[in-house]
Design an enzyme around this catalytic site. Structure first.
Site, PDB file in Angstrom:
ATOM      1  N   ASP A 265       0.867  -1.168   0.000  1.00 40.82           N
ATOM      2  CA  ASP A 265       0.000   0.000   0.000  1.00 40.82           C
ATOM      3  C   ASP A 265       0.916   1.234   0.000  1.00 40.82           C
ATOM      4  O   ASP A 265       2.148   1.121   0.050  1.00 40.82           O
ATOM      5  CB  ASP A 265      -0.953  -0.020   1.211  1.00 40.82           C
ATOM      6  CG  ASP A 265      -2.198   0.815   0.940  1.00 40.82           C
ATOM      7  OD1 ASP A 265      -3.244   0.566   1.572  1.00 40.82           O
ATOM      8  OD2 ASP A 265      -2.119   1.731   0.085  1.00 40.82           O
TER       9      ASP A 265
HETATM   10  C1  GLC Z   1      -4.221   4.286  -0.204  1.00 38.83           C
HETATM   11  C2  GLC Z   1      -5.182   3.174   0.127  1.00 38.83           C
HETATM   12  C3  GLC Z   1      -5.314   2.159  -0.968  1.00 38.83           C
HETATM   13  C4  GLC Z   1      -5.136   2.829  -2.312  1.00 38.83           C
HETATM   14  C5  GLC Z   1      -3.694   3.296  -2.389  1.00 38.83           C
HETATM   15  C6  GLC Z   1      -3.386   4.023  -3.709  1.00 38.83           C
HETATM   16  O1  GLC Z   1      -3.528   4.693   0.921  1.00 38.83           O
HETATM   17  O2  GLC Z   1      -5.001   2.488   1.339  1.00 38.83           O
HETATM   18  O3  GLC Z   1      -6.609   1.552  -0.826  1.00 38.83           O
HETATM   19  O4  GLC Z   1      -5.410   1.907  -3.358  1.00 38.83           O
HETATM   20  O5  GLC Z   1      -3.346   4.139  -1.300  1.00 38.83           O
HETATM   21  O6  GLC Z   1      -4.093   5.219  -3.769  1.00 38.83           O
END
Ligand code: GLC
Length: 717
Positions: A265
Site C-alpha cells: 500500500d
Molecule cells: C491508499 C489506500 C489504498 C489505495 C492506495 C493508492 O492509501 O489504502 O486503498 O489503493 O493508497 O491510492
C-alpha cells in the site's frame, strides 16, 4: 514457465533498472505535473532521478492522452522499452460513478456488482488505466472506520461473492480484451478490523477468526483469478502485512497458489519502520522483499537499499528477479509489450465515458442499492402531492461518495424529483449545501422554525440528511455516529407539522439513526449512490422502482454497541428471548443486544410470505426449500437468505452464518419454491488445529428474509 523474451529482458537489465521496475510512483515524479493523488502521505522520496524513467508503474494517472504521453516518455527513456503499468483507484466506477461498494453489496445482486465493475473497466481502460486497486475485500464490523464505505459488509460469504463478481467484471476472461482492467484485491489482510475503528490502528485477531471471517473474500478473489493483491497497512499477529512472510508466502502463495503480483500500500514498506518492525530503510526493504512484496508503492527503499543488501549477502538477488518476472508477466498478460497504449484512446474516451448506457445501468444499480428501512404506508408517493423538501442533501450534487475520481456532479435528489414532473409542487427549505461540507466540519444552521413554517402546508415532507461525503473513505474514522444536532432537530421539528416525514440518510457507513427514525414515517438509507443518485431515489420514492436493497452491515442503536454483527458466538450466558431482564446474562443494562436494523434487513413495497419450509437429508448433506409468495398487488424482488448454525462443535460456532441467497422476482400473488443444497463443505470450519473440517452433529438450517426473521429446522448431519 517464463517466456524467453522476458528471460532475455531480465538478463539485459542492470540491478538498478530491476529495482526501478519494482517501484511505483505518482505521475508527478515522471515529469507530468497533474497527478490525481487521492491518498497517502507524499513522503520525501529519496529518488535517483536517472532511474525515474525506469520505474515499473505509476498510480492515479487518468486521461487517455496523459497516459499516452506518460507511456511515450518512459518508452523513449527506458533502455529495454519496458512499457509502464498504469494503475488507479477505480473503486466504484470511473467517471460514471456507481454506488459505494457497501451500498452495492446491499443490492445482493452479483450481476449488478459485476456489471458496475465491467463498466468501470471500460471507462478506465479507454482513459489509459491498466490496473484498478479494487475490489476492497476487507470484512467490516465497525462503522466508526471510514472505509466501511469501500467494503462489502460484515458477512464473509457476501463479501466473497461481491469480490469474485467484481474481479470477473474488471478482468473478464482475458486481460488483453478491450475494456478490461487487471484487478487488485485489497487490503491483505484484515485492514477492516482496526481496534476502536481507528484508521491504521492495530489489528489483533486469532488465526481462527482471521481465516474464517477475514480471509474468505480475499481467497474468493484469488480463486476468481485476481491479477494483483495489495498488502495492508496494518499488522497481522504483530507483523506489518507488508513484511509478513507467513501471510504472503505461506498463506497467499503456498496455500492458495497465488502467482500474481503483490503490491504494497502507499508507503507501507517504509512504514514498517514506524511500526517498529524494521530498524531503518534497508531493514524495511529486506523484510518486505523477503515477505514477497513485488512492487513498492510510493517509497524507495528497494531502489536505494537492495543493491547493498545483496552485496552484504542479506538478500538473494533471485528474489528481485522473481518479482521483476511477475511484473513483466503482468504487463505481457495485458498485451502491453505489443501495444503499450492498450485501450487509451482520446476519441473513444469521449464516446465511452459517461455514455447513456452506462448512466442507465448506474441508475438501475443505484435503485437496487438503497435500502428502505421504515415505511408506515407513506411510500410510494402518489402523483400530484405537494412535496416539502429540506435538508443539506436535498439539492446536493455531492452524492458520489469517497474515492470518486470526480465529485459534485451527481444528479441531486431535487433534480430527480424535477425529472418526475414535480416542479410545480415542490417547496424547499433549509436545503443550502453548506460551505462546511468542504470544511469537513459538517452541520447545518438552525433554521428549523423557518423550515417548519415554509413546509407546514405540504402533503408530505422529504428530509435529506447525512454525513459529509468527505468524512468517509480513508482517514475518516469517527468516535460518534450521530447526525449533527441541527439535522436531528430538523427532522424532529418537521415531524411536529403532523405531515408524513420521509427521511433519506446519505452516508458512507451505518450511522446512529434511531433519533431520526423515531421522528420519521419512512426512512431510506440512501448511502452515496453515485452519478445517478437523484434519479434512482426519485424512482424509488414514486414507486417506479420497488425497493429491494438488504443491509450488508448492521445498524447499531448506539456507537456503544460496536462491534455489533449478526454472525456472533452464543457465549455461555446468552441473553435469549425472555431473559432480557436477567442480571447475569450477556447483555447491556441500557441497550438491547440486537442492532437497530440487522444484517439482511430491508423493506419492499410488496409483501412476501414464506410457507412450506422443509429440510430433508440428502446424501451427506441436506436440501432446504421454501415457498415464497408475493401477497401484494405490486411486483417485487425478495432476497431469500439461507443461514446455518452448527449447534455444537469442537470450537464455538456463530449463532448464524449466511451460506446462500437467492433473489426472486415475483408478480402480484405469484409464488415460487426456492431450493438450497447444503453440503458438508458449507458446514465446514477451521477447528482449533486450524484444519478446515466438517464435524457431524446437530445443525439448525434457517431460511428467511433477514438475519432476525428466519424459519428454522434442526437435523443431524
Ligand atoms: C491508499 C489506500 C489504498 C489505495 C492506495 C493508492 O492509501 O489504502 O486503498 O489503493 O493508497 O491510492
Amino acid at each position: 514457465m517464463t517466456k524467453p523474451f522476458i528471460e532475455k529482458i531480465l538478463k539485459e537489465m542492470t540491478l538498478p533498472e530491476k529495482l526501478a521496475q519494482l517501484t511505483q510512483l505518482t505521475p508527478m515524479y515522471l515529469g507530468t505535473d497533474d497527478s490525481i493523488d487521492l491518498t497517502g502521505p507524499l513522503n520525501e522520496l529519496r529518488l535517483q532521478p536517472e532511474m525515474v524513467c525506469n520505474v515499473g508503474s505509476v498510480l492515479n494517472n487518468a486521461g487517455a492522452q496523459k497516459s499516452i504521453d506518460l507511456q511515450n516518455y518512459v518508452l523513449a527513456h527506458n533502455r529495454h522499452k519496458i512499457p509502464l503499468l498504469l494503475m488507479a483507484d477505480i473503486i466504484h466506477g470511473f467517471k460514471t460513478v456507481f454506488p459505494i461498494p457497501l451500498a452495492q453489496a446491499c443490492s445482493f445482486d452479483m450481476d449488478a456488482c459485476e456489471a458496475s465493475a465491467a463498466i468501470a473497466a471500460k471507462e478506465g481502460a479507454v482513459s489509459g488505466v491498466h490496473v484498478t486497486f479494487s475490489p476492497m475485500a476487507d470484512l467490516v464490523r465497525d462503522p466508526r472506520w471510514g472505509r466501511v464505505m469501500e467494503a462489502a459488509g460484515e458477512d464473509p460469504y457476501l463479501n466473497a461473492c461481491v469480490a469474485a463478481s467484481m474481479v470477473k467484471g474488471y478482468q473478464g476472461k482475458d486481460l488483453r480484451e478491450k475494456g478490461r482492467l487487471a484487478a487488485c484485491v485489497k487490503h491483505f489482510a484484515a485492514y477492516g478490523a482496526p481496534e476502536g475503528g481507528r484508521e491504521y490502528n492495530t489489528v489483533d485477531l486469532s488465526e481462527g477468526v482471521l481465516r474464517e471471517f477475514y480471509l474468505t473474500a480475499y481467497k474468493a478473489a484469488v480463486d476468481a483469478g485476481v491479477a494483483l493483491v495489495m498488502a495492508a497497512f496494518n499488522t497481522v499477529e504483530r507483523v506489518p502485512a507488508s513484511a509478513n512472510r507467513r501471510l504472503m508466502r505461506d498463506v497467499l502463495r503456498k496455500e492458495w497458489g497465488f502467482q500474481g503480483v503483490v503490491i504494497s500500500d502507499f508507503n507501507s514498506v517504509d512504514e514498517t519502520i514506524a511500526h517498529g518492525a524494521a530498524a531503518n530503510h534497508a531493514d524495511a526493504a529486506e523484510k518486505c522483499l523477503k515477505a514477497g512484496v513485488d512492487i513498492e508503492m510510493m517509497s524507495t527503499d528497494y531502489m536505494n537499499h537492495v543493491e547493498q543488501l545483496i552485496e552484504e549477502k542479506k538478500l538473494d538477488a533471485a528474489l528481485v528477479d522473481e518479482a521483476v518476472i511477475r511484473i513483466l508477466e503482468l504487463k505481457d498478460a495485458l498485451g502491453l509489450f505489443e501495444n503499450p497504449y492498450k485501450d487509451a484512446d482520446p476519441v473513444a474516451e469521449r464516446e465511452v465515458v459517461l455514455c447513456d448506457a452506462h448512466l442507465r445501468t448506474a441508475r438501475e444499480i443505484a435503485a437496487k442499492s438503497a435500502v428502505l428501512l421504515k415505511n408506515q404506508a407513506v411510500l410510494p408517493l402518489k402523483k400530484g402531492l405537494k412535496i416539502g423538501l429540506a435538508g443539506p442533501f436535498a439539492c446536493s450534487h455531492h452524492l458520489e461518495g469517497g474515492w470518486s475520481i470526480e465529485s459534485g456532479k451527481a444528479v441531486s435528489l431535487y433534480d430527480g424529483l424535477l425529472q418526475k414532473g414535480a416542479a410545480d409542487r415542490i417547496v424547499t427549505a433549509m436545503t443550502e449545501e453548506l460551505g462546511s461540507m468542504q470544511d469537513g466540519i459538517f452541520d447545518v444552521p438552525d433554521q428549523t422554525q423557518a423550515a417548519y413554517e415554509a413546509l407546514q402546508d405540504c402533503d408530505v415532507i422529504l428530509v435529506a440528511v447525512g454525513e459529509n461525503p468527505s468524512d468517509t473513505g480513508e482517514g475518516s474514522s469517527k468516535s460518534s455516529l450521530r447526525l449533527s444536532a441541527n439535522q436531528e432537530k430538523l427532522v424532529r421539528v418537521l415531524h411536529q407539522t403532523g405531515k408524513p416525514v420521509i427521511t433519506l440518510v446519505f452516508s458512507g457507513r451505518p450511522m446512529e439513526i434511531k433519533p431520526i427514525c423515531d421522528d420519521s414515517d419512512a426512512v431510506i438509507q440512501a448511502w452515496f449512490l453515485g452519478t445517478q443518485a437523484g434519479n434512482a431515489l426519485a424512482d424509488l420514492l414514486f414507486g417506479d422502482v420497488n425497493p429491494s436493497g438488504r443491509l450488508a452491515m448492521s445498524f447499531p442503536y448506539t456507537v456503544g454497541q460496536i462491534p455489533v454483527y449478526y454472525n456472533h458466538l452464543q457465549t455461555g450466558r446468552p441473553c435469549l428471548p425472555g431473559k432480557e431482564q436477567e442480571r447475569y446474562v450477556s447483555r447491556y443494562l441500557d441497550c438491547p443486544n440486537d442492532p437497530l436494523f440487522c444484517f439482511g434487513y430491508g423493506l419492499s413495497y410488496s409483501a412476501f410470505s414464506y410457507h412450506d419450509f422443509q429440510v430433508r437429508k440428502e446424501g451427506d448433506g441436506a436440501v432446504a426449500s421454501v415457498v415464497v409468495e408475493n401477497t401484494s398487488e405490486r411486483a417485487g424482488t425478495e432476497t431469500v437468505q439461507l443461514y446455518i448454525h452448527d449447534v455444537h462443535a469442537s470450537v464455538a460456532r456463530p449463532v448464524k452464518e449466511l451460506k446462500g441467497f437467492r433473489q426472486v422476482a415475483l408478480e402480484p400473488h405469484e409464488k415460487q419454491t426456492v431450493h438450497f443444497a447444503i453440503t458438508p463443505e458449507m458446514l465446514s470450519f477451521y477447528n482449533s488445529d486450524l484444519h478446515m473440517t466438517f464435524e457431524h452433529g446437530d445443525f439448525e438450517i434457517m431460511i428467511g428474509r433477514n438475519a432476525n426473521e428466519v424459519w428454522t429446522e434442526r437435523l443431524y448431519l
